[in-house]
Design an enzyme around this catalytic site. Sequence first.
Site, PDB file in Angstrom:
ATOM      1  N   GLU A  43       0.817  -1.218   0.000  1.00 28.99           N
ATOM      2  CA  GLU A  43       0.000   0.000   0.000  1.00 28.99           C
ATOM      3  C   GLU A  43       0.850   1.267   0.000  1.00 28.99           C
ATOM      4  O   GLU A  43       0.556   2.226  -0.715  1.00 28.99           O
ATOM      5  CB  GLU A  43      -0.910   0.010   1.233  1.00 28.99           C
ATOM      6  CG  GLU A  43      -1.792   1.253   1.307  1.00 28.99           C
ATOM      7  CD  GLU A  43      -2.557   1.331   2.620  1.00 28.99           C
ATOM      8  OE1 GLU A  43      -3.578   2.042   2.632  1.00 28.99           O
ATOM      9  OE2 GLU A  43      -2.138   0.707   3.603  1.00 28.99           O
ATOM     10  N   ASP A  44       1.936   1.278   0.798  1.00 27.73           N
ATOM     11  CA  ASP A  44       2.654   2.534   1.059  1.00 27.73           C
ATOM     12  C   ASP A  44       4.033   2.641   0.416  1.00 27.73           C
ATOM     13  O   ASP A  44       4.711   3.652   0.591  1.00 27.73           O
ATOM     14  CB  ASP A  44       2.816   2.728   2.582  1.00 27.73           C
ATOM     15  CG  ASP A  44       1.482   2.939   3.277  1.00 27.73           C
ATOM     16  OD1 ASP A  44       0.529   3.358   2.599  1.00 27.73           O
ATOM     17  OD2 ASP A  44       1.391   2.669   4.492  1.00 27.73           O
TER      18      ASP A  44
END
Length: 711
Positions: free
Chosen positions: A76-77
């Site tokens: 996600e990051d």
Amino acid sequence: MFPADDLVDLVRAYNPKTNEALIRAAYDFGRDMHEGQFRHSGEPYFSHPIDVARILTEQHLDDATIITALLHDTIEDTKASYSEVARRFGDEVAMLVDGVTKLTNLQLSSTETKQAENFRKLFMAMSRDLRVILVKLADRLHNMRTIKAMRPEKQQIKARETMDIYAPLAGRMGMQWMRDELEDLAFKVLNPDGRASIMRRFITLQKETGDVIGRITDDMRHELEKAGIDAKVVGRAKKPYSIWRKMQQKEQGFSRLSDIYGFRIITRDENDCYRVLGAIHQRWRAVPGRFKDYISQPKSNGYRSIHTTVSGRDGKRVEVQIRTQQMHDVAETGVAAHWSYKDGVRGENPFAVDPVKWISSLSEQFNAEDDHDEFLEAVKLEMYSDQVFCFSPKGDVVKLPRGATPLDFAYAIHTRIGNACVGAKVDHMRVPLWTRIKNGQSIEIITAEGQMPQATWLDIATTGKAKTAIRRALRELDRERFVKLGRELARVAFENVGKKSTDRVLDIAATQLRLKDSTELLARLGSAEITTHDVVQVVFPDLAPDESDEVRPERAVIGLEPGQSFHRAPCCQPLPGERIVGITYRGKGVVVHAIDCDVLPDYEDQPGRWLDLHWQAGKHKADFDVTLDLTIGNDAGVLGRICTLIGEHKANISDLEFVDRKPDYYRLQIMVELRDTEHLHSLLLALAAESDVAQIERSRDPSRARSSAKA
């Protein structure tokens, strides 16, 4: 940051056969991917995944779960991709990391429709692999432990989501220790004054009584030694939020609570559990109605234990839990015990439940065809509640949520029996339908041909299944009436934004809200299952009124005829947020009552005077009088503090009357001006937390209505 070697040592302590190289590789990969990223506290971001992994090592979880914790934010990051994680660490880890990523993106505290849809996705993720939820819960626990670094408004959102969703979820999965800590951390944010008040009282109590836990623990060990039983005794004071919840449920102050201490006795085998129970009951008097045998009737998440409450030293009640070490392992880790390792092999705990079967038993309680609101209510009612066990006349065991009634029992057997229910017997005695079922009771349902569900049943039923079935039956019975009211609500709502509620507009709204047709939309609108704001929002999102805009007093109530005036009944003093009904008076307009007002039975034989009413959606002004009945200590400055506290909660005092004066306390009635039921609830909680308030409740007096009618 916590070093990779130390993390490997934590895993190796319970799993000597761990794949150290893979855990180190995951550590290095996660650290490299998060390089240059920092948390709100200023720490390197990767310290967070490491701490999540450390929490999971406390549950002795497998390598795949630990590695997933280290990598749970990479997809996600960071620039890491699913395929790269799969190539380096295998498809199992990649699938788990992807599952956690999708859960992180779910807005479980968003609008009702969105929230319900996301809950469905949550259950889907759980059904694929429950370890996804275990990582997410550990992630939330660490975020709550470090929540002070967030902005205050973000803290409130996260804490409320934790209290409403993640803490009950941990409890339902059997991880009671995690539920307790999540609740207490959220409580610290949501009501810091209430928590601080309980902590102060705990300190005062310890100064007054000394080491109560140590003394009672020694007493219990002595009794077990006399009986020749080898067992471990551990005592503890209950968490502040647990005590706060008991104060709210029992409507008692801290000084009147008795069972604030809990003791756990761990035995060698199941037979010793019952020997311990005998020894405890021989030494101390058992409190009636507080015995539960979850060994013979385990919870669905595998929890087994004997619970009893006895009167200990100085008459203080203490709660005692008795179980074996294997039962204790499941009680600590719940459904996660399925993946727990011990001495390098996956634990063969006979009491651990199969996660697939657990999810299946949970999911079958929810109807896939239910609409969003009904599904969401079913989830919250069924999933986030403790259980009681009762018996059918044939001896079959039926599990229901705590607080369930014979009506819930009837619908648990079959919808047809629930719909035809006219009465019930508990242990062969006729009882009202609103009676709360207790553990071990035998329930018999009395039915009659032609009986149909009543609207009041919605206030009696507690299970999602029962409420859904009742609503469905009522919709069919009252469909025409609800459609008429819904059409009026829609007309007013669209006129407020300068539009007309044409058939085409209603068809579009129904399609957007995934309803069968516009008639279904109007029926749901009339029965308050959806709001006018939702309907306008899906058709004209730019025109939908901001729910923060204040509702004009003359438009506060919907459902009146043109030119009809209204005023609130003085007996029940209804507030926005409560279901209401109108009673017409010739020359006086309409008097608005709460649906549960004690005066309404006086008009049962006059149906022509009744009107279906509905509060206008939006924020109302704080000018609705409500009377509160308080009992406070007779000390200097107490009344001043109470009045200040009311003012701090944006409520105005419009009247104050002393009802009774005694040397040590005053009883008084205060009339305050409020916005809605939420405003009332927050004020009541704040006043209840005040140490000098012995008792507080909302005052409703039928005589006020009758004297008003005579006047």
